[in-house]
Structures are given as C-alpha cells and as structure tokens.
Design a protein around this motif. Sequence first.
Motif, mmCIF file in Angstrom:
data_model
loop_
_atom_site.group_PDB
_atom_site.id
_atom_site.type_symbol
_atom_site.label_atom_id
_atom_site.label_comp_id
_atom_site.label_asym_id
_atom_site.label_seq_id
_atom_site.Cartn_x
_atom_site.Cartn_y
_atom_site.Cartn_z
ATOM 1 N N ASP A 192 0.815 -1.217 0.000
ATOM 2 C CA ASP A 192 0.000 0.000 0.000
ATOM 3 C C ASP A 192 0.850 1.269 0.000
ATOM 4 O O ASP A 192 0.317 2.377 0.042
ATOM 5 N N GLY A 193 2.185 1.093 -0.003
ATOM 6 C CA GLY A 193 3.076 2.242 -0.043
ATOM 7 C C GLY A 193 3.359 2.858 1.307
ATOM 8 O O GLY A 193 3.841 3.995 1.383
ATOM 9 N N ARG A 194 3.108 2.128 2.395
ATOM 10 C CA ARG A 194 3.329 2.681 3.733
ATOM 11 C C ARG A 194 4.810 2.620 4.118
ATOM 12 O O ARG A 194 5.517 1.666 3.793
ATOM 13 N N SER A 195 5.270 3.621 4.831
ATOM 14 C CA SER A 195 6.622 3.636 5.372
ATOM 15 C C SER A 195 6.660 2.773 6.636
ATOM 16 O O SER A 195 5.609 2.386 7.175
ATOM 17 N N ASN A 196 7.866 2.492 7.134
ATOM 18 C CA ASN A 196 7.974 1.714 8.379
ATOM 19 C C ASN A 196 7.257 2.405 9.529
ATOM 20 O O ASN A 196 6.620 1.758 10.365
ATOM 21 N N ARG A 197 7.363 3.723 9.586
ATOM 22 C CA ARG A 197 6.701 4.473 10.653
ATOM 23 C C ARG A 197 5.190 4.324 10.573
ATOM 24 O O ARG A 197 4.509 4.112 11.580
ATOM 25 N N GLU A 198 4.655 4.416 9.345
ATOM 26 C CA GLU A 198 3.211 4.285 9.153
ATOM 27 C C GLU A 198 2.741 2.869 9.483
ATOM 28 O O GLU A 198 1.664 2.677 10.055
ATOM 29 N N ILE A 199 3.551 1.875 9.111
ATOM 30 C CA ILE A 199 3.204 0.484 9.426
ATOM 31 C C ILE A 199 3.194 0.283 10.939
ATOM 32 O O ILE A 199 2.301 -0.369 11.488
ATOM 33 N N ALA A 200 4.193 0.848 11.612
ATOM 34 C CA ALA A 200 4.269 0.728 13.068
ATOM 35 C C ALA A 200 3.026 1.303 13.734
ATOM 36 O O ALA A 200 2.456 0.707 14.661
ATOM 37 N N ARG A 201 2.584 2.463 13.247
ATOM 38 C CA ARG A 201 1.393 3.083 13.821
ATOM 39 C C ARG A 201 0.154 2.240 13.561
ATOM 40 O O ARG A 201 -0.697 2.063 14.445
ATOM 41 N N ALA A 202 0.041 1.723 12.330
ATOM 42 C CA ALA A 202 -1.149 0.956 11.964
ATOM 43 C C ALA A 202 -1.264 -0.341 12.753
ATOM 44 O O ALA A 202 -2.371 -0.761 13.108
ATOM 45 N N LEU A 203 -0.131 -0.980 13.031
ATOM 46 C CA LEU A 203 -0.144 -2.275 13.703
ATOM 47 C C LEU A 203 0.202 -2.176 15.189
ATOM 48 O O LEU A 203 0.291 -3.201 15.869
ATOM 49 N N VAL A 204 0.401 -0.944 15.661
ATOM 50 C CA VAL A 204 0.760 -0.697 17.066
ATOM 51 C C VAL A 204 2.017 -1.497 17.431
ATOM 52 O O VAL A 204 2.039 -2.302 18.367
ATOM 53 N N LEU A 205 3.063 -1.262 16.646
ATOM 54 C CA LEU A 205 4.361 -1.901 16.860
ATOM 55 C C LEU A 205 5.428 -0.822 16.922
ATOM 56 O O LEU A 205 5.198 0.333 16.526
ATOM 57 N N SER A 206 6.608 -1.175 17.383
ATOM 58 C CA SER A 206 7.732 -0.245 17.314
ATOM 59 C C SER A 206 8.323 -0.291 15.914
ATOM 60 O O SER A 206 8.179 -1.295 15.199
ATOM 61 N N GLU A 207 8.977 0.808 15.498
ATOM 62 C CA GLU A 207 9.616 0.819 14.185
ATOM 63 C C GLU A 207 10.700 -0.254 14.095
ATOM 64 O O GLU A 207 10.914 -0.841 13.030
ATOM 65 N N LYS A 208 11.385 -0.507 15.197
ATOM 66 C CA LYS A 208 12.423 -1.539 15.207
ATOM 67 C C LYS A 208 11.834 -2.905 14.889
ATOM 68 O O LYS A 208 12.407 -3.683 14.113
#
Length: 240
Positions: A192-208
């Motif tokens: 969907d073109g999401r960045s790691n930061r956006e993925i982290a927010r969407a899945l409630v995970l840390s960027e690491k």
Amino acid sequence: MAERDRDGAMGLPRDDGRERPGRRATGEGRVIRVLLVDDHQVVRRGLRTFLEVQEDIEVVGEASDGAEGIAAAEELRPDVVLMDVKMPGMDGIEALRKLRELDNPARVLVVTSFTEQRTVVPALRAGAAGYVYKDIDPDALAGAIRSVHAGHVLLQPEVAGALLAQEENNGGQGRGTSLTDREREVLGLIADGRSNREIARALVLSEKTVKTHVSNILMKLDLADRTQAALWAVRHGIGA
C-alpha cells in the motif's frame, strides 16, 4: 560550485531556491523539490518547462550524467530525482547505487526510453522508486512524481510485468507459505506504499519491530528490496 557542462546543465539551482509566486505547498508544508538528470538538453528543457507550471513542484537543478547528478543530489537534497538510465560516463543505474550507498533520501523516478528487462530490473534493484517511459503523458508524469514522493512504488504496467516475470522464473510463487500472519500484514502495508513508521502506527508496533519483519520478509521471499516486495504482494493478492 559545479561548472556548466557541454549542454549547459548545472548541478546547482538556476534561481535562489525561493518559492515562486503562485506555488502552493504540499500536504507536508512545502513544494516537491525535483532534480533532473538526463544527458539530452532538449529533454531537460521540456521537463523543466512542464514541471515549472505545476504549483506544487519546483525544479531545483539539472545534471547531464550520473556523476554530476550525484553531486547535485548531495548538494541540493531534492525530494525526487528524475533519472535517465543510459547516459555517457556514469549511467543512471550506477548513480542509483551510489545514492543508496550515500544514504541520500531522495526518491528516484527513472524516466527513460529503454524498455528491456535487462535495464528495468537492475534499475529497480539499485533503488529506483519508480520506472516510467519518456512518452508518458505530462500530467501522468506529475502524478508519478507526487506518488513516489508520497512513498509509493510507481511502475508502468509493462515494467511491473517484466519484474514479476523474473520473480516467477526464480521460483517465487511458493515462497509465501513461509510468511507468518504478522509478516503478511506488514507485506500488505508495504504494497500500500506505507513507510515503516506508518506500518508501526497501523499495527501498534515499534519501528524496530517493523524493520525486523521487513528484513524477514525480504529474506524469506528472496527479494532485494521493498519495491520487489510490493510487486510480489500485489501479484499474489496481498495488499494493494
């Protein structure tokens, strides 16, 4: 200071870098800064003429080969680089590799007349965020610039087909069974073109944690980068 080349290209902006009257900022609060890298002056001139009438795009510099393009990208820090593939001296693919080595944040959109798979695949593996042909409709080109700037992968259908064909020839269809449910979620968001930061927010995970998932996905699918991962996902019905 960069010197003027034989075609009149400069690795520096032709103005003082200030926004021109009538320009409007993007959703991020500023215009998209674009660098043109092509060995044909007439192509650069045509691109500049069209892009300068776009309210949210500003051409900040030009270069006539890969080496000059790298120097200009490092000095000007554009948001998007429009890069030709075949140029004298350092070509576009080598320039892409060098920009990656330098960790330059610019997103590179390849704009070329070369359609062969042997050109498409190396360019994408070298880090191109998109690959379009020079006969692209001008308005579609502006849209492509906005799309890659927003973090999306942008490929014309024939280009996507070439990359997917190679991926399938390498036995890629069966590799998805090794992905965990979480990795498939992350892969869908990459598509969907999401960045790691956006993925982290969407899945409630840390960027690491997201970075770890991305690394595992690339390893399990035997892919080189996020571009290939996004295409693999789309081809196999995951995400976009």
